[in-house]
Scaffold this motif. Structure first.
Motif, PDB file in Angstrom:
ATOM      1  N   ASN A  20       0.834  -1.203   0.000  1.00  0.00           N
ATOM      2  CA  ASN A  20       0.000   0.000   0.000  1.00  0.00           C
ATOM      3  C   ASN A  20       0.867   1.252   0.000  1.00  0.00           C
ATOM      4  OD1 ASN A  20      -2.386  -1.471   0.048  1.00  0.00           O
ATOM      5  ND2 ASN A  20      -2.487  -1.468   2.273  1.00  0.00           N
ATOM      6  N   TYR A  21       1.914   1.243   0.810  1.00  0.00           N
ATOM      7  CA  TYR A  21       2.821   2.387   0.879  1.00  0.00           C
ATOM      8  C   TYR A  21       3.466   2.644  -0.485  1.00  0.00           C
ATOM      9  CZ  TYR A  21       6.817   5.281   1.872  1.00  0.00           C
ATOM     10  OH  TYR A  21       7.740   6.293   1.829  1.00  0.00           O
ATOM     11  N   LEU A  22       3.993   1.591  -1.114  1.00  0.00           N
ATOM     12  CA  LEU A  22       4.664   1.760  -2.402  1.00  0.00           C
ATOM     13  C   LEU A  22       3.694   2.234  -3.482  1.00  0.00           C
ATOM     14  CD1 LEU A  22       7.070  -1.310  -2.438  1.00  0.00           C
ATOM     15  CD2 LEU A  22       7.652   1.108  -2.083  1.00  0.00           C
ATOM     16  N   GLU A  23       2.474   1.741  -3.442  1.00  0.00           N
ATOM     17  CA  GLU A  23       1.482   2.171  -4.426  1.00  0.00           C
ATOM     18  C   GLU A  23       1.240   3.681  -4.328  1.00  0.00           C
ATOM     19  OE1 GLU A  23      -3.040   1.041  -5.895  1.00  0.00           O
ATOM     20  OE2 GLU A  23      -2.337   0.320  -3.954  1.00  0.00           O
ATOM     21  N   LYS A  24       1.209   4.193  -3.121  1.00  0.00           N
ATOM     22  CA  LYS A  24       0.923   5.613  -2.911  1.00  0.00           C
ATOM     23  C   LYS A  24       2.159   6.502  -3.031  1.00  0.00           C
ATOM     24  CE  LYS A  24      -2.872   4.560   0.196  1.00  0.00           C
ATOM     25  NZ  LYS A  24      -3.296   4.481   1.594  1.00  0.00           N
ATOM     26  N   ASN A  25       3.360   5.933  -2.884  1.00  0.00           N
ATOM     27  CA  ASN A  25       4.580   6.737  -2.791  1.00  0.00           C
ATOM     28  C   ASN A  25       5.636   6.373  -3.828  1.00  0.00           C
ATOM     29  OD1 ASN A  25       4.218   8.398  -0.182  1.00  0.00           O
ATOM     30  ND2 ASN A  25       3.557   6.339   0.374  1.00  0.00           N
ATOM     31  N   THR A  26       5.202   5.942  -5.004  1.00  0.00           N
ATOM     32  CA  THR A  26       6.142   5.621  -6.071  1.00  0.00           C
ATOM     33  C   THR A  26       5.887   6.526  -7.260  1.00  0.00           C
ATOM     34  OG1 THR A  26       6.321   3.309  -5.371  1.00  0.00           O
ATOM     35  CG2 THR A  26       6.993   3.806  -7.608  1.00  0.00           C
ATOM     36  N   ASP A  27       6.943   7.152  -7.744  1.00  0.00           N
ATOM     37  CA  ASP A  27       6.869   8.013  -8.920  1.00  0.00           C
ATOM     38  C   ASP A  27       6.388   7.191 -10.120  1.00  0.00           C
ATOM     39  OD1 ASP A  27       8.288   9.171 -11.480  1.00  0.00           O
ATOM     40  OD2 ASP A  27       8.268  10.822 -10.023  1.00  0.00           O
ATOM     41  N   SER A  28       5.642   7.812 -11.003  1.00  0.00           N
ATOM     42  CA  SER A  28       5.080   7.092 -12.157  1.00  0.00           C
ATOM     43  C   SER A  28       6.157   6.630 -13.136  1.00  0.00           C
ATOM     44  CB  SER A  28       4.050   7.961 -12.879  1.00  0.00           C
ATOM     45  OG  SER A  28       4.664   9.136 -13.374  1.00  0.00           O
ATOM     46  N   ASN A  29       7.361   7.190 -13.073  1.00  0.00           N
ATOM     47  CA  ASN A  29       8.453   6.788 -13.958  1.00  0.00           C
ATOM     48  C   ASN A  29       9.484   5.915 -13.246  1.00  0.00           C
ATOM     49  OD1 ASN A  29       7.555   8.053 -16.346  1.00  0.00           O
ATOM     50  ND2 ASN A  29       8.279  10.021 -15.584  1.00  0.00           N
ATOM     51  N   GLY A  48      15.284  -1.422  -8.696  1.00  0.00           N
ATOM     52  CA  GLY A  48      14.363  -0.961  -9.718  1.00  0.00           C
ATOM     53  C   GLY A  48      15.034  -0.123 -10.774  1.00  0.00           C
ATOM     54  N   LEU A  49      14.195   0.569 -11.541  1.00  0.00           N
ATOM     55  CA  LEU A  49      14.648   1.381 -12.649  1.00  0.00           C
ATOM     56  C   LEU A  49      13.860   2.675 -12.661  1.00  0.00           C
ATOM     57  CD1 LEU A  49      16.575   1.075 -15.166  1.00  0.00           C
ATOM     58  CD2 LEU A  49      14.519   0.521 -16.445  1.00  0.00           C
ATOM     59  N   ALA A  50      14.584   3.778 -12.803  1.00  0.00           N
ATOM     60  CA  ALA A  50      13.959   5.100 -12.941  1.00  0.00           C
ATOM     61  C   ALA A  50      14.242   5.585 -14.357  1.00  0.00           C
ATOM     62  CB  ALA A  50      14.526   6.074 -11.918  1.00  0.00           C
ATOM     63  N   LYS A  51      13.247   6.189 -14.969  1.00  0.00           N
ATOM     64  CA  LYS A  51      13.383   6.635 -16.353  1.00  0.00           C
ATOM     65  C   LYS A  51      14.480   7.687 -16.507  1.00  0.00           C
ATOM     66  CE  LYS A  51      10.506   8.086 -20.213  1.00  0.00           C
ATOM     67  NZ  LYS A  51       9.137   8.413 -20.630  1.00  0.00           N
ATOM     68  N   SER A  52      14.613   8.581 -15.538  1.00  0.00           N
ATOM     69  CA  SER A  52      15.630   9.631 -15.595  1.00  0.00           C
ATOM     70  C   SER A  52      16.204   9.857 -14.205  1.00  0.00           C
ATOM     71  CB  SER A  52      15.016  10.936 -16.117  1.00  0.00           C
ATOM     72  OG  SER A  52      14.151  11.493 -15.135  1.00  0.00           O
ATOM     73  N   MET A  53      17.284  10.619 -14.137  1.00  0.00           N
ATOM     74  CA  MET A  53      17.869  10.955 -12.842  1.00  0.00           C
ATOM     75  C   MET A  53      16.903  11.830 -12.047  1.00  0.00           C
ATOM     76  SD  MET A  53      20.150  10.550 -10.589  1.00  0.00           S
ATOM     77  CE  MET A  53      21.565   9.778 -11.332  1.00  0.00           C
ATOM     78  N   ASP A  54      16.170  12.718 -12.724  1.00  0.00           N
ATOM     79  CA  ASP A  54      15.171  13.539 -12.035  1.00  0.00           C
ATOM     80  C   ASP A  54      14.101  12.669 -11.377  1.00  0.00           C
ATOM     81  OD1 ASP A  54      16.398  15.929 -12.641  1.00  0.00           O
ATOM     82  OD2 ASP A  54      15.137  16.338 -14.387  1.00  0.00           O
ATOM     83  N   GLN A  59      11.975  10.331  -6.452  1.00  0.00           N
ATOM     84  CA  GLN A  59      11.607   9.165  -5.646  1.00  0.00           C
ATOM     85  C   GLN A  59      12.298   9.212  -4.294  1.00  0.00           C
ATOM     86  OE1 GLN A  59       9.277   6.473  -6.432  1.00  0.00           O
ATOM     87  NE2 GLN A  59       9.548   6.699  -4.241  1.00  0.00           N
ATOM     88  N   LEU A  60      13.566   9.544  -4.298  1.00  0.00           N
ATOM     89  CA  LEU A  60      14.308   9.669  -3.041  1.00  0.00           C
ATOM     90  C   LEU A  60      13.672  10.727  -2.151  1.00  0.00           C
ATOM     91  CD1 LEU A  60      16.702   9.154  -1.149  1.00  0.00           C
ATOM     92  CD2 LEU A  60      18.020  10.769  -2.538  1.00  0.00           C
ATOM     93  N   ARG A  71      14.871   6.040   7.371  1.00  0.00           N
ATOM     94  CA  ARG A  71      16.160   6.140   6.682  1.00  0.00           C
ATOM     95  C   ARG A  71      16.055   5.502   5.305  1.00  0.00           C
ATOM     96  NH1 ARG A  71      19.690   2.989   9.740  1.00  0.00           N
ATOM     97  NH2 ARG A  71      20.027   1.478   8.105  1.00  0.00           N
ATOM     98  N   VAL A  72      16.782   6.094   4.344  1.00  0.00           N
ATOM     99  CA  VAL A  72      16.892   5.540   2.996  1.00  0.00           C
ATOM    100  C   VAL A  72      18.370   5.396   2.683  1.00  0.00           C
ATOM    101  CG1 VAL A  72      16.377   5.845   0.548  1.00  0.00           C
ATOM    102  CG2 VAL A  72      14.781   6.726   2.265  1.00  0.00           C
TER     103      VAL A  72
END
Length: 102
Positions: A20-29, A48-54, A59-60, A71-72
């Motif tokens: 549930n947390y990841l569904e609500k707090n994950t960038d669409s890219n 995982g994979l992010a489309k761009s550094m931005d 996400q961070l 902590r991350v």
């Protein structure tokens, strides 16, 4: 016996809190291709994979601003033709994986 059952279920570890947390707090890219849980340490290891550094920076920022995360830690970031591959460990607040009444 019902009281005992409520106590047992009230302390039951539930991994769907993370989903549930990841569904609500994950960038669409951003998407994840590996997930490992260490619930007794309140940790989730994600790759995982992010489309761009931005997208990765966004996400961070989302994880760091979340009250659920204490902590991350990123252990690996690399560029691929598909985007930026990463591995991260999220450490959650104590009790995050405990079944909470709604």
């Amino acid at each position: 016996q019902i009281t005992n059952l409520k106590a047992i279920l009230g302390n039951h570890i539930i991994s769907s809190n993370l989903l549930n947390y990841l569904e609500k707090n994950t960038d669409s890219n951003v998407y994840f291709n590996r997930l490992s849980l260490t619930v007794f340490n309140n940790q989730a290891q994600l790759s995982g994979l992010a489309k761009s550094m931005d997208d990765l920076v966004g996400q961070l920022a989302a994880w760091q601003s979340s009250s659920a995360v204490t902590r991350v830690d990123f252990s690996q970031i690399s560029y691929t033709p598909q985007g930026f591959s990463f591995s991260a460990t999220l450490v959650f607040q104590p009790g995050f994986f405990i079944n909470q009444p709604q």
